[in-house]
Scaffold this active site. Structure first.
Site, PDB file in Angstrom:
ATOM      1  NE  ARG A   5      -0.142  10.069  10.101  1.00  0.00           N
ATOM      2  CZ  ARG A   5      -0.602   9.150   9.265  1.00  0.00           C
ATOM      3  NH1 ARG A   5      -1.883   8.886   9.223  1.00  0.00           N
ATOM      4  NH2 ARG A   5       0.219   8.504   8.470  1.00  0.00           N
ATOM      5  CG  ASP A  37       2.621   1.237   9.625  1.00  0.00           C
ATOM      6  OD1 ASP A  37       2.241   2.151  10.371  1.00  0.00           O
ATOM      7  OD2 ASP A  37       3.079   1.446   8.488  1.00  0.00           O
ATOM      8  NE  ARG A  79      -7.353   4.410   4.698  1.00  0.00           N
ATOM      9  CZ  ARG A  79      -6.497   4.773   5.648  1.00  0.00           C
ATOM     10  NH1 ARG A  79      -6.886   4.867   6.892  1.00  0.00           N
ATOM     11  NH2 ARG A  79      -5.241   5.051   5.351  1.00  0.00           N
ATOM     12  NE  ARG A 125       0.731  11.940   6.707  1.00  0.00           N
ATOM     13  CZ  ARG A 125       0.864  13.078   7.369  1.00  0.00           C
ATOM     14  NH1 ARG A 125      -0.191  13.807   7.653  1.00  0.00           N
ATOM     15  NH2 ARG A 125       2.041  13.495   7.754  1.00  0.00           N
ATOM     16  CB  ILE A 138       6.243   6.502  14.967  1.00  0.00           C
ATOM     17  CG1 ILE A 138       7.402   5.495  14.929  1.00  0.00           C
ATOM     18  CG2 ILE A 138       6.140   7.307  13.668  1.00  0.00           C
ATOM     19  CD1 ILE A 138       8.760   6.022  14.559  1.00  0.00           C
ATOM     20  CG  ASP A 166       7.096  20.049  10.859  1.00  0.00           C
ATOM     21  OD1 ASP A 166       6.302  19.099  10.980  1.00  0.00           O
ATOM     22  OD2 ASP A 166       8.225  20.036  11.377  1.00  0.00           O
ATOM     23  CD  GLN A 167      11.058  18.352   9.634  1.00  0.00           C
ATOM     24  OE1 GLN A 167      12.185  18.333   9.156  1.00  0.00           O
ATOM     25  NE2 GLN A 167      10.672  19.250  10.531  1.00  0.00           N
ATOM     26  CE  LYS A 213      -1.793   1.755   4.005  1.00  0.00           C
ATOM     27  NZ  LYS A 213      -1.556   3.201   4.208  1.00  0.00           N
ATOM     28  CG  ASN A 214       2.189   2.784   3.586  1.00  0.00           C
ATOM     29  OD1 ASN A 214       1.042   3.148   3.313  1.00  0.00           O
ATOM     30  ND2 ASN A 214       2.571   2.514   4.828  1.00  0.00           N
ATOM     31  CB  CYS A 240      -4.983   6.253  10.506  1.00  0.00           C
ATOM     32  SG  CYS A 240      -5.526   4.833   9.580  1.00  0.00           S
TER      33      CYS A 240
HETATM   34  N1  EPU Z   1       6.526  14.091  11.317  1.00  0.00           N
HETATM   35  C1  EPU Z   1       6.621  15.419  11.671  1.00  0.00           C
HETATM   36  N2  EPU Z   1       6.679  16.334  10.657  1.00  0.00           N
HETATM   37  C2  EPU Z   1       6.645  15.983   9.345  1.00  0.00           C
HETATM   38  C3  EPU Z   1       6.556  14.625   9.012  1.00  0.00           C
HETATM   39  C4  EPU Z   1       6.497  13.696  10.021  1.00  0.00           C
HETATM   40  O1  EPU Z   1       6.641  15.781  12.836  1.00  0.00           O
HETATM   41  O2  EPU Z   1       6.692  16.888   8.498  1.00  0.00           O
HETATM   42  C5  EPU Z   1       6.440  13.073  12.380  1.00  0.00           C
HETATM   43  C6  EPU Z   1       5.054  12.411  12.369  1.00  0.00           C
HETATM   44  O3  EPU Z   1       4.131  13.137  13.149  1.00  0.00           O
HETATM   45  C7  EPU Z   1       5.334  11.061  12.929  1.00  0.00           C
HETATM   46  C8  EPU Z   1       6.753  10.758  12.423  1.00  0.00           C
HETATM   47  O4  EPU Z   1       7.330  12.014  12.094  1.00  0.00           O
HETATM   48  O5  EPU Z   1       5.371  11.138  14.328  1.00  0.00           O
HETATM   49  C9  EPU Z   1       6.839   9.824  11.233  1.00  0.00           C
HETATM   50  O6  EPU Z   1       6.063  10.319  10.172  1.00  0.00           O
HETATM   51  P1  EPU Z   1       6.335   9.911   8.660  1.00  0.00           P
HETATM   52  O7  EPU Z   1       6.364  11.151   7.848  1.00  0.00           O
HETATM   53  O8  EPU Z   1       7.505   8.992   8.581  1.00  0.00           O
HETATM   54  O9  EPU Z   1       5.039   9.098   8.312  1.00  0.00           O
HETATM   55  P2  EPU Z   1       4.036   9.272   7.096  1.00  0.00           P
HETATM   56  O10 EPU Z   1       4.793   9.531   5.839  1.00  0.00           O
HETATM   57  O11 EPU Z   1       2.959  10.191   7.471  1.00  0.00           O
HETATM   58  C10 EPU Z   1       4.122   6.744   6.417  1.00  0.00           C
HETATM   59  C11 EPU Z   1       3.085   5.685   6.251  1.00  0.00           C
HETATM   60  C12 EPU Z   1       2.533   5.280   7.613  1.00  0.00           C
HETATM   61  C13 EPU Z   1       3.691   4.771   8.474  1.00  0.00           C
HETATM   62  C14 EPU Z   1       4.800   5.847   8.554  1.00  0.00           C
HETATM   63  C15 EPU Z   1       6.026   5.373   9.319  1.00  0.00           C
HETATM   64  C16 EPU Z   1       2.136   6.225   4.090  1.00  0.00           C
HETATM   65  C17 EPU Z   1       0.994   6.749   3.315  1.00  0.00           C
HETATM   66  N3  EPU Z   1       2.013   6.205   5.419  1.00  0.00           N
HETATM   67  O12 EPU Z   1       3.442   7.835   7.041  1.00  0.00           O
HETATM   68  O13 EPU Z   1       1.636   4.216   7.369  1.00  0.00           O
HETATM   69  O14 EPU Z   1       3.217   4.519   9.765  1.00  0.00           O
HETATM   70  O15 EPU Z   1       5.192   6.241   7.232  1.00  0.00           O
HETATM   71  O16 EPU Z   1       6.551   4.245   8.715  1.00  0.00           O
HETATM   72  O17 EPU Z   1       3.141   5.802   3.538  1.00  0.00           O
HETATM   73  C18 EPU Z   1      -0.183   2.805   7.831  1.00  0.00           C
HETATM   74  O18 EPU Z   1       0.075   2.224   6.760  1.00  0.00           O
HETATM   75  O19 EPU Z   1      -0.988   2.350   8.686  1.00  0.00           O
HETATM   76  C19 EPU Z   1       0.502   4.064   8.132  1.00  0.00           C
HETATM   77  C20 EPU Z   1       0.073   4.903   9.068  1.00  0.00           C
END
Ligand code: EPU
Length: 415
Positions: free
Chosen positions: A121, A304, A396, A92, A326, A124-125, A22-23, A116
């Site tokens: 989430r 996850d 999903r 997301r 996380i 900012d980065q 999925k991701n 979710c």
């Molecule tokens: N974070 C920040 N600022 C940012 C980006 C992230 O503070 O600009 C924090 C987040 O709040 C979180 C951590 O950094 O605490 C990690 O966030 P990350 O950006 O790595 O996660 P994501 O890209 O939002 C993806 C997957 C998630 C998975 C995470 C970690 C997708 C669509 N989603 O999320 O998948 O948990 O990486 O591996 O790829 C799921 O599949 O159930 C799921 C939530």
């Protein structure tokens, strides 16, 4: 919202085939918008998150042909329209359109992404990366207007190895002028899949699977095809299922290395399994040891899989501590596991699981995708009948879950 009805405590055997990730797929589809020709993506899972992405592509007037697990995307006539709040909030991964459209058109208008409800989430980065590349970002009440005359290569120092910010920085820089360096990049295998896809198109990206990624901007990206890698979270979920109720349950079409952190924990517990090149055969564990787990970015223990493995920790003898580093709100499954007979305490960002406890059927809820997967595992382990509400969350991210489980002997039905 739909429901799942499960009669548990049956031993499961046979084979479960893992689908495309999925991701990965939710990033590869937006990546195709950076291409100047037609692309083909194979092994795309049929899940509702992909349907939501396809809707966004159609809204942007991208030509798509979906044939089974193959999607052909022709972005030549794409229109750079504002993506409204309702669409942005669907998932997301909608935020990959921010960077893909910015990379292609130097301008994008859209809202804060959905996903979710497992924590704040922030993005900012991602925005920091866009700003470093020279974009101006106007934000008014969750709506972002991001634009520039030219994207210029830069150094992007991420505060944390964010999957989303790493991919967004790659998308925004792949056609920028000059070289971009992304430091403290995330190393998840899905990012490698995205880099392979873009490099096949002619992008110049180095540093795959490392925390320093270098992108040398190119002007033109040509058509190609890519296979979505196997879903390591789906694989991990079914491997845990095997440790709960399997009898030589075979999980096939996976990459064992991608779930190494999970397998290490199963070793510590005393679960027995056999690894082949792209499959694992696993049976119900007996007299399991309690273990401590801390979630981390790849190659650490995946957040996850944190909720799914909690079910297995209820079947271990003694106290296990599980720490979620996380997300702030990823313990909504605990209330329902306790309702089913578990003894779990939440202490800030940790939970303490006191096992072994038998589980029994109850009325529970899937509060989010992986909490829902946790409930399915708990229901399949429990004595009696369980009813899981709000099952859309699970659909999903898990392709064909009902049929896959029925095929190995589960008593499960969906209304
Ligand atoms: N974070 C920040 N600022 C940012 C980006 C992230 O503070 O600009 C924090 C987040 O709040 C979180 C951590 O950094 O605490 C990690 O966030 P990350 O950006 O790595 O996660 P994501 O890209 O939002 C993806 C997957 C998630 C998975 C995470 C970690 C997708 C669509 N989603 O999320 O998948 O948990 O990486 O591996 O790829 C799921 O599949 O159930 C799921 C939530």
């Amino acid at each position: 919202m739909g429901k799942l009805y499960i009669e548990g405590n049956n031993i499961l055997s046979g084979t479960i085939e893992i689908s495309g990730s999925k991701n990965s797929a939710v990033a590869l589809i937006p990546a195709s918008l950076l291409c100047d020709e037609k692309v083909v993506i194979n092994n795309v899972p049929e899940i509702s998150d992909i349907d939501a992405l396809i809707e966004i592509l159609e809204y942007l007037e991208v030509e798509i042909i979906r044939n089974g697990d193959t999607i052909i995307i022709d972005p030549i006539n794409i229109k750079n329209k504002m993506i409204n709040e309702e669409i942005s909030k669907k998932l997301r991964a909608s935020y990959y359109f921010m960077s893909a459209l910015l990379g292609r058109f130097k301008k994008v208008e859209m809202y804060f992404p959905g996903g979710c409800n497992i924590g704040k989430r922030p993005i900012d980065q991602t925005l920091k990366g866009f700003a470093a590349l020279g974009a101006t970002i106007d934000e008014v009440e969750n709506k972002y207007n991001i634009y520039t005359d030219e994207l210029k290569g830069a150094v992007i120092d991420l505060d944390m190895p964010s999957v989303g910010a790493t991919i967004n920085s790659i998308f925004a820089s792949v056609k920028a002028k000059g070289i971009t360096t992304i430091n403290n990049a995330a190393k998840e295998p899905e990012i490698g899949n995205v880099i392979d896809f873009l490099n096949k198109m002619g992008a110049k990206i180095r540093g795959k699977d490392t925390s320093c990624i270098k992108v040398e901007g190119v002007e033109f990206l040509s058509g190609c095809s890519i296979d979505v890698i196997p879903d390591r979270i789906e694989a991990g979920t079914y491997v845990i299922l095997g440790a709960l109720v399997g009898n030589n349950l075979k999980i096939s079409k996976l990459v064992p290395e991608h779930i190494k952190a999970l397998l290490n924990k199963l070793d510590e517990m005393g679960v027995k399994y056999l690894i082949h090149e792209d499959s694992i055969i696993i049976s119900k564990g007996k007299n399991l040891n309690s273990v401590n787990i801390k979630t981390e970015g790849y190659p650490g223990f995946a957040t996850d899989l944190q909720q799914p493995i909690t079910v297995l920790l209820t079947q271990c003898n003694g106290i296990s501590i599980l720490e979620e580093t996380i997300y702030e709100n990823r313990f909504q499954n605990v209330e329902y596991l306790n309702k089913m007979g578990a003894t779990i305490k939440i202490i800030d960002r940790k939970i303490e699981i006191n096992g072994y406890t038998g589980l029994f059927g109850e009325e529970v809820k899937a509060t989010d995708l992986r909490a829902g997967a946790c409930m399915v595992l708990a229901a399949l382990t429990a004595e009696g009948k369980t009813e899981i509400d709000d099952i859309e969350h699970v659909l999903r991210g898990y392709e064909n879950i009902v049929q896959k489980l029925k095929n190995v002997g589960a008593k499960i039905k969906k209304d």
